[in-house]
Design an enzyme around this catalytic site. Structure first.
Site, PDB file in Angstrom:
ATOM      1  N   SER A  80       0.810  -1.232   0.000  1.00 55.41           N
ATOM      2  CA  SER A  80       0.000   0.000   0.000  1.00 55.41           C
ATOM      3  C   SER A  80       0.833   1.267   0.000  1.00 55.41           C
ATOM      4  O   SER A  80       0.280   2.362   0.036  1.00 55.41           O
ATOM      5  CB  SER A  80      -0.896   0.042   1.236  1.00 55.41           C
ATOM      6  OG  SER A  80      -1.731  -1.072   1.261  1.00 55.41           O
ATOM      7  N   THR A 182      -1.908   2.553   4.331  1.00 55.06           N
ATOM      8  CA  THR A 182      -1.240   3.851   4.209  1.00 55.06           C
ATOM      9  C   THR A 182      -0.501   4.156   5.500  1.00 55.06           C
ATOM     10  O   THR A 182      -1.058   3.969   6.577  1.00 55.06           O
ATOM     11  CB  THR A 182      -2.315   4.945   4.036  1.00 55.06           C
ATOM     12  OG1 THR A 182      -2.979   4.740   2.806  1.00 55.06           O
ATOM     13  CG2 THR A 182      -1.711   6.346   4.066  1.00 55.06           C
ATOM     14  N   THR A 200       1.362   6.845   0.542  1.00 54.62           N
ATOM     15  CA  THR A 200       0.510   5.733   0.101  1.00 54.62           C
ATOM     16  C   THR A 200       0.631   5.487  -1.395  1.00 54.62           C
ATOM     17  O   THR A 200       0.989   6.398  -2.156  1.00 54.62           O
ATOM     18  CB  THR A 200      -0.970   6.045   0.421  1.00 54.62           C
ATOM     19  OG1 THR A 200      -1.762   4.879   0.225  1.00 54.62           O
ATOM     20  CG2 THR A 200      -1.525   7.153  -0.454  1.00 54.62           C
ATOM     21  N   ARG A 210      -6.615   8.532 -10.125  1.00 53.85           N
ATOM     22  CA  ARG A 210      -7.280   8.714  -8.825  1.00 53.85           C
ATOM     23  C   ARG A 210      -6.253   9.154  -7.758  1.00 53.85           C
ATOM     24  O   ARG A 210      -5.155   8.634  -7.671  1.00 53.85           O
ATOM     25  CB  ARG A 210      -7.940   7.409  -8.409  1.00 53.85           C
ATOM     26  CG  ARG A 210      -8.697   7.461  -7.067  1.00 53.85           C
ATOM     27  CD  ARG A 210      -7.847   6.965  -5.922  1.00 53.85           C
ATOM     28  NE  ARG A 210      -8.598   6.908  -4.665  1.00 53.85           N
ATOM     29  CZ  ARG A 210      -8.033   6.707  -3.480  1.00 53.85           C
ATOM     30  NH1 ARG A 210      -6.741   6.530  -3.378  1.00 53.85           N
ATOM     31  NH2 ARG A 210      -8.770   6.678  -2.384  1.00 53.85           N
ATOM     32  N   GLY A 212      -6.084   9.992  -3.514  1.00 48.02           N
ATOM     33  CA  GLY A 212      -6.818   9.850  -2.249  1.00 48.02           C
ATOM     34  C   GLY A 212      -6.576  11.025  -1.321  1.00 48.02           C
ATOM     35  O   GLY A 212      -6.214  12.129  -1.735  1.00 48.02           O
ATOM     36  N   THR A 233      -5.900   6.956   7.607  1.00 47.32           N
ATOM     37  CA  THR A 233      -5.708   5.824   6.709  1.00 47.32           C
ATOM     38  C   THR A 233      -7.087   5.262   6.384  1.00 47.32           C
ATOM     39  O   THR A 233      -8.043   5.506   7.112  1.00 47.32           O
ATOM     40  CB  THR A 233      -4.805   4.747   7.363  1.00 47.32           C
ATOM     41  OG1 THR A 233      -4.636   3.657   6.446  1.00 47.32           O
ATOM     42  CG2 THR A 233      -5.400   4.214   8.660  1.00 47.32           C
ATOM     43  N   GLY A 234      -7.179   4.526   5.288  1.00 45.83           N
ATOM     44  CA  GLY A 234      -8.474   3.972   4.918  1.00 45.83           C
ATOM     45  C   GLY A 234      -8.997   4.618   3.649  1.00 45.83           C
ATOM     46  O   GLY A 234      -8.216   5.128   2.834  1.00 45.83           O
ATOM     47  N   GLY A 236      -9.837   6.983   1.229  1.00 39.99           N
ATOM     48  CA  GLY A 236      -9.501   8.396   1.078  1.00 39.99           C
ATOM     49  C   GLY A 236     -10.684   9.269   0.729  1.00 39.99           C
ATOM     50  O   GLY A 236     -10.799  10.408   1.208  1.00 39.99           O
TER      51      GLY A 236
END
Ligand code: GLY
Length: 319
Positions: A80, A182, A200, A210, A212, A233-234, A236
């Site tokens: 990641s 991330t 990330t 794309r 984030g 994190t997670g 975006g």
């Protein structure tokens, strides 16, 4: 005249309040801050250890977070971040990163290709240009001009996964706790300077182009040296919609602890469609050296080093 005096007096009051706030912060120096504190998302043990080493050698929080973020960036097994990150749906690894220092300076790169350490490029954007964001080809050329080597970032392992993904081609922009990590890393040094970094490769097999939350100041990362720092994190897209990290620091400014501020920021995600189907995790560090974290789904680990002690913790979660 009266109005002028009023403005002058208000200005003096504000200056007085700022000084009081500074004094308040200084008197709250606790043991943690004698040696510094480091916190990072996920089980990035080697990253926090690298950052801690910098702090123990009297390095700055800025150097510490950069060193820390470089660890997963160079780790082929971390799919990641940086080298070895999963590519986008065209098979191209594109990287995002941001960094902030204790003076509120910020630098980011978006959609960077072929450069293993986006965090160091982000730092150069911050330190060598009058800008905050550099994207795509411009960011790549800037990195090369500054001596960064171009490399193929698609590892054998990630390419294999990508080839498998292509067979099914089920593009689904959903992040589960297992498939995304991330790095967000925050530190306070012996001189009580706060800094943060976030890096990330973004969503696995994302659409080409794309970007984030990680390179977006206030979303993936925010640092206010008077108050604290936060990182995300997670998914975006969810973090961006709520300007997650900035909102956490602002909630800390109103007196919430890092954990409470992260919790409240997670609760703000609930009006996004399908909150059970994505993950967001936040971490935060206050000027006093207090740490906290909270996540939407369970099983979000984070790592901390203070007083030389490493801890792997699991954040409380909304669900
Ligand atoms: N949180 C990283 C990303 O969504 O790209």
């Amino acid at each position: 005249m009266q109005r002028r005096n009023f403005i002058k007096d208000s200005g003096l009051c504000l200056a007085g309040l700022t000084i009081l706030q500074d004094l308040h912060n200084l008197t709250k120096i606790d043991d943690h801050r004698k040696e510094g504190v480091v916190i990072a998302t996920w089980n990035n043990q080697k990253a926090v250890e690298a950052a801690w080493k910098v702090l123990q050698e009297n390095g700055s929080a800025l150097n510490a977070v950069e060193e820390g973020a470089r660890v997963p960036e160079a780790d082929e097994k971390d799919t990641s971040v940086g080298y070895g990150g999963y590519p986008d749906r065209e098979g191209i690894v594109t990287l995002d990163a941001s960094i902030m220092d204790h003076e509120g300076n910020a630098g980011s790169v978006f959609f960077l290709q072929g450069i293993k350490h986006p965090i160091s490029v982000a730092r150069l954007v911050m330190e060598k240009t009058p800008h905050v964001y550099l994207a795509g080809e411009g960011a790549r050329l800037f990195a090369i001009e500054n001596g960064f080597k171009e490399e193929n970032l698609l590892s054998e392992g990630s390419n294999k996964e990508y080839q498998e993904w292509k067979k099914k081609n089920n593009y689904s922009p959903v992040i589960g706790p297992k498939v995304h990590d991330t790095i967000g890393i925050l530190a306070i040094d012996k001189e009580t300077r706060l800094s943060g970094a976030c890096s990330t490769s973004g969503l696995a097999f994302k659409m080409h182009g794309r970007v984030g939350d990680s390179p977006i100041i206030g979303s993936g990362l925010y640092v206010d040296n008077m108050i604290g720092a936060a990182s995300a994190t997670g998914l975006g897209e969810a973090v961006i919609k709520k300007v997650g990290s900035f909102s956490i620091v602002e909630m800390m400014r109103t007196g919430h602890s890092p954990k409470k501020a992260c919790k409240k920021a997670i609760e703000r995600l609930l009006d996004i469609k399908g909150p059970k189907d994505f993950q967001v995790g936040y971490i935060a560090l206050s000027k006093e050296g207090e740490v906290g974290a909270y996540s939407l789904q369970p099983n979000f680990p984070y790592v901390v080093i203070r007083e030389g002690k490493f801890e792997l913790k699991y954040a409380n979660s909304y669900f």
